[in-house]
Write an enzyme that holds these catalytic residues in place. Structure first.
Site, PDB file in Angstrom:
ATOM      1  N   HIS A  47       0.819  -1.208   0.000  1.00 17.83           N
ATOM      2  CA  HIS A  47       0.000   0.000   0.000  1.00 17.83           C
ATOM      3  C   HIS A  47       0.858   1.266   0.000  1.00 17.83           C
ATOM      4  O   HIS A  47       0.574   2.221  -0.707  1.00 17.83           O
ATOM      5  CB  HIS A  47      -0.913  -0.031   1.228  1.00 17.83           C
ATOM      6  CG  HIS A  47      -1.905   1.071   1.278  1.00 17.83           C
ATOM      7  ND1 HIS A  47      -3.108   1.007   0.610  1.00 17.83           N
ATOM      8  CD2 HIS A  47      -1.881   2.263   1.902  1.00 17.83           C
ATOM      9  CE1 HIS A  47      -3.779   2.112   0.837  1.00 17.83           C
ATOM     10  NE2 HIS A  47      -3.062   2.901   1.609  1.00 17.83           N
ATOM     11  N   HIS A  93     -10.431   2.591  -1.109  1.00 19.08           N
ATOM     12  CA  HIS A  93     -10.559   2.195   0.289  1.00 19.08           C
ATOM     13  C   HIS A  93     -11.371   0.909   0.332  1.00 19.08           C
ATOM     14  O   HIS A  93     -12.404   0.827   0.984  1.00 19.08           O
ATOM     15  CB  HIS A  93     -11.188   3.312   1.130  1.00 19.08           C
ATOM     16  CG  HIS A  93     -10.421   3.589   2.377  1.00 19.08           C
ATOM     17  ND1 HIS A  93     -10.983   3.960   3.562  1.00 19.08           N
ATOM     18  CD2 HIS A  93      -9.086   3.518   2.631  1.00 19.08           C
ATOM     19  CE1 HIS A  93     -10.047   4.123   4.478  1.00 19.08           C
ATOM     20  NE2 HIS A  93      -8.889   3.859   3.939  1.00 19.08           N
TER      21      HIS A  93
END
Lengths: 771, 234
Positions: A47, A93
């Site tokens: 990430h 998300h």
């Protein structure tokens, strides 16, 4: 300090491989202690580090004469004249939303907004691209409700309008929904702020919410691993949003920037303080020493690693000259925001964490960020498999169709009344679309239009993906998504300026998943080069997998464009009875990935439509020129559901019917419902036809009059090879015209979504254009 | 005409209201919630937003804010006050207009374009609205369901203090009693309404009907000033 973990070495529990541990050792010249290991684990997570995607993302075109900030900054920024610039970015998300839909989606909005105002821009719009599984499944309904409420709950409160996006249902997203959020901000170019920590001796000021234990390990544990049955246990890794705190943060940050009080600004997202200090220091070639005890906390007894990697929301790190500290604290105080000096910029290139006299961590900033590990993943195309064709469909892939005996009007009603193509009002009525008083066009239109006060200009934005095509051909899917998204901006008359993206894929450690990613990046790059669009930023989300499999490869694209004169804007709804309806571009074969194919049950490996990027670029130039010459009364992109659905949408939005004649080839469904690109349904005053046709010809584009707007029915008569004579051999009904009442279309379209989701019918308001 | 737009920390329509008031020709400025001073404003606007986060109940904390004392005094002197959306919620919590705003009947946030019938045109808020003209404005709220006990509603209506109602075909978006969208205080100088006139003050935004509300206020203020001047001369 020790971190309690389940059995096994700590680095593995933190998501690091043995090889990565060795690479850390190499960079430090020693073993990391537990705190350092925790910091590496979050910063070297997929990430934060882009360790699998970095080598490929470097191939994308990122430059353009108006690009003010590109990839590597919090958001891309493009100059739009008058000393103004637009900042925009798209981000995922996904996993937090799968675990806790409301908070996951809400904090997704919060995070992307911070990326925007960190650059010095006031956020002016949000778009959300949402992907879920079967809408009739209870889990999907739970997720949809939560995510939509979360997006609205956050955006509505901070006062940024949510003006558009996508909502797509496909079985591949059942366990792993996608929540991608795009934000757009407007700034004066002179206020452009970098996320860097220059000037040794400057202070690192943390302001905003206090630091707690929420979101510990969100980046490494949640975002960088596939889903399994234990995912529910990851709920504590989801952050909790406080939009009121964010609102204060926006105002205070813009005031700090406007007053010239900060040297650099970075928001705290994934990996919290660790990420903010290491990235700002590395960008400036400096170091930062963090005084752990100075970090304001909301909980007692927090371990150093918890403070350093907490992802508590609504926090910012400002780099401040000592002499301006008092002014900074004064601004934060006025907005009732806690602020504290938590560190100091140094010249040693190190991130050091100290508590009292004790040094707890000492890591080169570059080792955490720019010199983080990079993995060159294996890539190999999946073995081809052939799915079984539907009844009536030919054995050989092609554009042959099981259209025998099908009433095209009934097909059209079914398409426009489907969960994927019906009105989005059930979603958009839960979003504040008009706060800010700049919204000219919003909601389910192909693109959102926002005027810029004090100028004649407007910003236009859209977001699209073509995952159903990407299943067959990820290169084509990504290129089509760029083409469609830019076209959606161009149909308003705006000139597309740049591209942002969010690449949602499966586990990059699997060569087939990585091949899909690599092909998508190639398609993205080729399309952007052909259309002359720089990629100014983006986000990669891997590990979108569950035990049932990976999601459809989803390259979500966002495009922002500029209308120099809002008076030249072209809307998508039919404008006036008597206008000519005209098709610019022509249908090509291939139905794979289309809504019609899903409805008709075609073999899913039927060929997808092809894309001619040169033609696409010409079409977009044509649209901008035609708008400037005021030749268009309306313009609507032909995409999901094909030409028939495009016409039906123009009808549903306006209440005006149309009588059209469509020349069809041997496969009428291709002309009516095919989704081949580079086509636009426009309307124009009859007097403008010759100029319009001439302009299209000058751009090398096929153009055909289809008929006339007006009446209370949408009629599409079929003529040509595919009509009566030739079609008779293939069964009755093929050549029937589409002939449906506008009221019936509107009814099917209006209630599609609440019906699919089992929601209240009253949540589908009247939506006929009134302008 | 001077317009002061109150800024609570969570106000998010403050700049929109300022913009609309300026379009209507008023001198306008923002007023900070911690400063109990209205800067000589003739009209105070309490704008939309989430004043102090509104996590407990919309507008419940704002009534205690320092500037609200000044707003109360201003209203008591017959000064003009317009509360829009969250501003209406604040006025209701502060007791400056009657009623309460409950959660929407749908239990969802509702953003829609609605139509308002104008019940009176002899007020400072509506004097410039042509006879028969309905207003097309957006609503955007989670708690806009107007409530008052039935007998009090009867009194409110008998005294002509309902200023706006939701009208068909779009109708009532939130379940408000008797389709009430906006009300007046007893003196007719304080108005609370849920829809957003400031967001519909230019044709490019889909409607400029909202500008009629701001124009009414500017014209009323101008008339009052010239009447005062005439009185002084006389």
């Amino acid at each position: 300090m020790t971190i309690a973990t389940p059995a096994g070495p700590l680095h593995r529990a933190l998501g690091l491989t043995d090889a990565e541990l060795a690479a850390i050792h190499e960079r430090l010249g020693r073993d990391p202690n537990d705190l350092e290991l925790a910091m590496f684990s979050v910063m070297w997570s997929e990430h934060c580090s882009y360790k699998s995607s970095k080598p490929l993302l470097g191939t994308l075109p990122t430059t353009g004469e108006d690009v003010v900030a590109g990839p590597g900054e919090n958001a891309g920024v493009i100059a739009i004249g008058d000393g103004l610039a637009v900042a925009f970015k798209l981000e995922s998300h996904n996993h937090p939303s799968a675990v806790e839909p409301y908070q996951g989606a809400a904090t997704g909005v919060g995070g992307i907004l911070r990326d925007i105002f960190t650059m010095g821009a006031r956020p002016i719009a949000v778009l959300d691209a949402l992907k879920f599984g079967d809408p009739s499944a209870p889990r999907t309904r739970h997720l949809v409700r939560g995510v939509v409420r979360g997006v609205g709950g956050y955006g509505n409160c901070v006062g940024v309008p949510t003006v558009g996006g996508e909502l797509v249902f496909d079985a591949s997203y059942a366990e792993n929904p996608l929540v991608n959020v795009m934000a757009i901000g407007l700034l004066e170019e002179r206020h452009l702020t970098r996320a860097a920590a220059p000037g040794p001796g400057n202070l690192a000021v943390l302001y905003g919410s206090t630091t707690g234990r929420d979101g510990i390990g969100g980046a490494s544990v949640l975002a960088s691993a596939s889903f399994d049955d234990a995912s529910a246990a990851k709920r504590p890794t989801v952050q909790v949003g406080d939009p009121f705190a964010e609102k204060l943060l926006i105002e205070a940050s813009l005031e700090l920037i406007g007053g010239g009080l900060v040297e650099g600004l970075q928001d705290l997202g994934a990996a919290g303080i660790t990420c903010a200090v290491s990235e700002t220091a590395d960008r400036a070639g400096t170091g930062i020493v963090v005084d752990l005890d100075a970090v304001p906390r909301r909980e007692t007894g927090m371990a150093p690693f918890e403070v350093m990697i907490s992802e508590s929301q609504e926090r910012m790190l400002a780099i401040v000259r000592p002499e301006r500290l008092a002014a900074v604290l004064e601004v934060c105080g006025r907005w009732a925001i806690p602020a504290a000096v938590i560190g100091r910029v140094t010249d040693d290139g190190l991130i050091r964490v100290v508590s009292g006299e004790e040094e707890l961590a000492r890591i080169p900033a570059a080792a955490l960020t720019s010199e983080a590990i990079v993995h060159h993943r294996l890539s190999s195309p999946p073995a081809r498999t052939r799915s079984a064709p539907a009844p009536g469909a030919p054995e050989e892939p092609g554009d042959g169709l099981p259209e025998r005996g099908m009433d095209p009007g009934a097909v059209l009603i079914a398409l426009i009344g489907s969960a994927n193509l019906g009105s989005r009002a059930w979603v958009t009525t839960q979003y504040d679309e008009t706060v800010g008083s700049d919204t000219v066009e919003a909601g389910e239109r192909s693109a959102a239009v926002l005027r810029i006060k004090g100028t004649t200009k407007a910003l236009v934005a859209a977001t699209d993906a073509q995952a159903q095509v990407a299943v067959h051909d990820p290169y084509l899917g990504a290129a089509l998504a760029v083409a469609e998204c830019a076209r959606n901006v161009a149909v308003t008359g705006a000139r597309p300026l740049g591209v942002t993206n969010c690449l949602n894929f499966g586990n990059p450690e699997r060569p087939e998943a990585f091949w899909r990613f690599a092909e998508s990046v190639r398609g993205l790059g080729d399309a952007c080069r052909a259309l002359g669009l720089p990629v100014t930023g983006g986000n990669v989300s891997f590990y979108n997998e569950s035990p049932v499999g990976a999601i459809a490869p989803t390259a979500q694209i966002g495009v922002v464009g500029l209308l120099d004169d809002i008076g030249l804007r072209v809307g998508p709804a039919f404008r006036a009875a008597g206008d000519l309806a005209v098709l610019v571009g022509e249908a090509g074969p291939g139905l794979a990935g289309s809504a019609y194919a899903a409805l008709a049950g075609l073999a899913s490996d039927d060929r997808p439509p092809s894309l001619d990027l040169g033609r696409e670029a010409a079409l977009q130039r044509f649209l901008v020129t035609a708008a400037r010459e005021r030749l268009l009364a309306s313009a609507q992109d032909v995409s999901g559901g094909g030409l028939a659905v495009a016409a039906a949408e123009c009808t549903a939005w306006s209440g005006l019917g149309a009588r059209l004649q469509l020349r069809v080839g041997m496969a009428p469904a291709v002309d009516l419902f095919g989704e081949s690109p580079s086509r636009v349904l426009v309307t124009a005053a009859p007097d403008d036809w010759e100029r319009l046709a001439g302009l299209a010809a000058a751009h090398g584009l096929p153009v055909r009059r289809l008929g006339t707007v007006g009446g209370d029915r949408l009629v599409i008569e079929l003529v040509g090879d595919g009509a009566t004579g030739a079609a008779e051999g293939r069964g009755a009904g093929v050549a029937d015209a589409v002939d449906v009442a506008v009221a019936d279309l509107h009814h099917a379209w209006r209630y599609a979504l609440p019906r699919a989701l089992g929601e209240d019918a009253d949540a589908a308001p009247l939506a006929v254009e009134e302008r | 005409m001077r317009v002061g737009v109150v800024v609570f920390p969570g106000s998010n329509c403050d700049r929109d209201a300022l913009h609309a008031a300026r379009l209507a020709g008023a001198e306008s400025e923002l007023l900070w919630h911690e400063t109990p001073d209205l800067g000589g404003a003739d009209l105070v606007v309490l704008p939309g937003g989430f004043a102090y986060g509104d996590y407990l109940r919309a507008g419940v904390l704002a009534r205690f804010s320092p500037i609200m004392g000044a707003v109360r005094d201003h209203a008591a002197r017959g000064g003009l006050v317009l509360g829009i959306c969250n501003g209406f919620q604040v006025l209701a919590e502060a007791g400056l207009v009657p009623g309460a705003l409950l959660r929407n009947a749908s239990l969802r946030f509702e953003h829609r374009w609605v139509r308002l019938s104008v019940e009176r045109r002899d007020t400072p808020f509506t004097s410039a609205i042509p006879a028969g003209r309905e207003l097309r404005l957006p609503v955007a709220h989670g708690e806009g369901n107007y409530f008052l006990p039935d007998h009090e509603l009867d009194v409110l209506e008998a005294r002509d203090r309902v200023l706006f109602r939701y009208a068909p075909p779009e109708g009532n978006p939130n379940g408000s009693a008797r389709d009430i969208a906006g009300v007046l205080d007893a003196g007719g100088r304080v108005c609370g309404l849920m829809p957003h006139p400031e967001r519909a003050a230019e044709a490019i935004l889909g409607s400029d009907d909202g500008l009629l509300v701001f124009r009414s206020l500017v014209e009323s203020a101008a008339a009052a000033t010239s009447a005062r001047a005439a009185a002084v001369v006389a």
